[in-house]
Design a protein around this motif. Structure first.
Motif, PDB file in Angstrom:
ATOM      1  N   CYS A  31      24.459  95.296  10.169  1.00  0.00           N
ATOM      2  CA  CYS A  31      25.655  96.097  10.450  1.00  0.00           C
ATOM      3  C   CYS A  31      25.634  97.342   9.565  1.00  0.00           C
ATOM      4  O   CYS A  31      25.481  97.255   8.351  1.00  0.00           O
ATOM      5  N   THR A  71      28.995 102.627  13.057  1.00  0.00           N
ATOM      6  CA  THR A  71      30.334 102.451  13.600  1.00  0.00           C
ATOM      7  C   THR A  71      31.065 103.783  13.544  1.00  0.00           C
ATOM      8  O   THR A  71      31.462 104.231  12.470  1.00  0.00           O
ATOM      9  N   CYS A 223      28.623  95.497  18.096  1.00  0.00           N
ATOM     10  CA  CYS A 223      27.449  94.823  17.521  1.00  0.00           C
ATOM     11  C   CYS A 223      26.893  93.773  18.483  1.00  0.00           C
ATOM     12  O   CYS A 223      25.676  93.651  18.628  1.00  0.00           O
ATOM     13  N   GLY A 240      24.729  91.507   6.957  1.00  0.00           N
ATOM     14  CA  GLY A 240      25.844  92.390   6.618  1.00  0.00           C
ATOM     15  C   GLY A 240      26.329  91.983   5.238  1.00  0.00           C
ATOM     16  O   GLY A 240      25.714  91.124   4.591  1.00  0.00           O
ATOM     17  N   HIS A 244      31.906  90.396   5.934  1.00  0.00           N
ATOM     18  CA  HIS A 244      31.796  90.251   7.384  1.00  0.00           C
ATOM     19  C   HIS A 244      31.866  88.799   7.857  1.00  0.00           C
ATOM     20  O   HIS A 244      32.018  88.549   9.048  1.00  0.00           O
ATOM     21  N   HIS A 248      34.339  89.849  11.139  1.00  0.00           N
ATOM     22  CA  HIS A 248      33.436  90.632  11.987  1.00  0.00           C
ATOM     23  C   HIS A 248      32.301  89.776  12.564  1.00  0.00           C
ATOM     24  O   HIS A 248      32.088  89.750  13.784  1.00  0.00           O
ATOM     25  N   GLU A 252      31.652  88.493  16.362  1.00  0.00           N
ATOM     26  CA  GLU A 252      30.413  88.807  17.093  1.00  0.00           C
ATOM     27  C   GLU A 252      29.857  87.527  17.718  1.00  0.00           C
ATOM     28  O   GLU A 252      29.431  87.512  18.880  1.00  0.00           O
TER      29      GLU A 252
END
Ligand code: AMP
Ligand code: ZN
Length: 460
Positions: A31, A71, A223, A240, A244, A248, A252
């Motif tokens: 990421c 991002t 992602c 990452g 995360h 995040h 994902e």
């Protein structure tokens, strides 16, 4: 292989032997930055970890296909899908357009990477260049029944997945129980936005038409979509920072599992935080340390890289100036020590074997550095073999040891003139004048050393 590569996988919470999923290469997705501001040195620590991982994979003979996202839309100021888009906020802060700051901070990020000797990814992909892929992804999981609509967007229904949150070992029951807090129209506290509508009556700088209405993608979908596009349904390693894990990466996994039934990556690896006086290094706090802050204070960016190498990636590291000083001194000594060793040898097999054992033990780079110091001290092998071994190690360290040269001092003309006058005074046996000129040179910061061949000038 004689020394298998063991990596810590946060999904299974275990040290596992790494085997690529497909012959011929390793797919690595990391990421990347949210480009609404400069990266801080905490972010840099995570990128150094990922770079070292990649180099260790290459050391083990694997070709790595590395994909990193940028991002540049959709990352909101709150992980709970509220607040403002960081890009639009950055735009207000700087008075520049969201597109312009994305360009500026992506370029600044890439400069930091170059300064840290971080090899660029094979694919660097912007979220805004992959809007279609993200819309397709959402449409697909919508068809499968994983989504619902609220007044502000399309959300992922996390209750549809019994194993939602496994990566973070989320306490779903506990979260449900506490859900009175700010749930809004969300059906469950862990549900998250896939697509957000542009707020009615406002025109966002970054917005696109979609089957659901004009808006922008949620942060996590980029992602899942880009990893799948460039690396496939199930990839070798995803990385990452540790932050995360609970949101995040958890999301994902949920999205990819909904679409293709995999947990996206075979290994989930995370870099732990660099702390600043024991607090999270936060850009929202206003002032933060950048790599260029260190450079402005006279540090070599690779001294920061060296500092990162001294701590295991799975433990947090407290940043202090003293620690950076120590790293800078060690790096200088290592460069100088290597430079002074004679060339012409070949790497020593047992040193290479010990080094491989350490780096293959979940990237124990601190121990690998200790072997480098043993070689430099001359304890282990003949100097030319030590030099060749250290140069091989640097394929993993990435400290540019091979190219380092001692700084060539340029001696100012006036200093040359003083030294020449002193030599003439000595030749004339005018010792008082020679001493006076020596004192003058010293006052200017130079030491003169006499020898049978003449004299040399050195900085005091
Ligand atoms: P961001 O620009 O916020 O998207 O973060 C970029 C990368 O830096 C992500 O992998 C984060 O997990 C990581 N990161 C954020 N803060 C820190 C920190 N203090 N130390 C190490 N890594 C961090
Ligand atoms: Zn990501």
């Amino acid at each position: 292989m004689a020394q298998p590569l063991k990596l810590y996988d946060n999904y299974t919470r275990s040290l596992r032997t790494f085997e690529p999923l497909r012959a011929g290469g390793v797919g690595l997705y990391t990421c990347g930055p949210t480009v609404y501001d400069y990266q801080h040195i905490g972010n840099c620590r995570t990128y150094v970890f990922e770079d070292v991982l990649k180099r260790v994979l290459e050391w083990n003979g694997y070709a790595v296909r590395h994909v990193m996202n940028i991002t540049d839309v959709g990352h909101l100021t709150s992980d709970a899908d509220e607040g403002e888009d960081k890009m639009e906020k950055g735009s207000r802060r700087t008075g520049k357009s969201a597109w312009e700051i994305a360009r500026i901070y992506t370029e600044a990020f890439l400069e930091d990477m170059r300064a840290l000797n971080i090899e660029g990814p094979a694919v660097l992909s912007r979220a805004t260049d992959h809007i279609d892929e993200q819309i397709e992804f959402i449409a697909d999981i919508e068809k499968k029944g994983y989504t619902y609509r609220t007044s502000d967007g399309i959300y992922f229904d996390t209750s549809r997945q019994p194993d939602y949150g496994y990566l973070a070992r989320l306490d779903k029951a506990g979260l449900e129980a506490g859900k009175r807090v700010e749930l809004g129209e969300k059906q469950h506290p862990t549900d998250f936005a896939l697509w957000k509508f542009s707020p009615p009556g406002t025109k966002r700088q970054m917005e696109w038409p979609s089957p659901w209405g004009i808006g922008f993608p949620g942060w996590h979908i980029e992602c899942s979509a880009m990893a799948q596009k460039y690396l496939g349904d199930f990839i070798d390693i995803h990385c990452g920072g540790e932050d995360h894990i609970p949101v995040h990466h958890t999301n994902e996994i949920a999205q990819t599992e909904a679409r293709v039934g995999t947990r996206l990556a075979n290994f989930w690896m995370h870099g732990y935080f660099l702390l600043d006086n024991d607090a999270k290094m936060a850009k929202s706090a206003g002032e933060f340390l950048r790599l260029t802050t260190l450079v402005e204070r006279g540090y070599d960016p690779l001294a920061f890289r060296y500092l990162c190498l001294t701590a295991h990636y799975r433990s947090q590291l407290n940043f202090t100036w003293d620690a950076l000083d120590a790293a800078a001194t060690a790096l200088d000594r290592m460069r100088r020590g290597l430079y002074d060793l004679p060339s012409g040898g070949t790497p020593d097999a047992s040193a290479i074997e010990r080094f491989t054992a350490e780096i293959n033990d979940d990237l124990n780079i601190a121990r690998a550095l200790a072997i480098a110091w043993e070689l430099l001290r001359g304890d282990l092998v003949a100097p030319p073999a030590a030099k060749a071994s250290l140069l091989a190690f640097d394929r993993v360290f990435g400290l540019s040891l091979a190219t380092w040269q001692p700084r060539q001092e340029t001696i100012p003309e006036a200093v040359h003139a003083l030294a020449a006058a002193r030599a003439a005074a000595r030749a004339a046996k005018d010792w008082a004048e020679a001493d006076r000129l020596r004192a003058e040179l010293q006052a200017a910061g130079w030491e003169v050393e006499d020898s049978s061949a003449g004299y040399t000038l050195k900085r005091r």
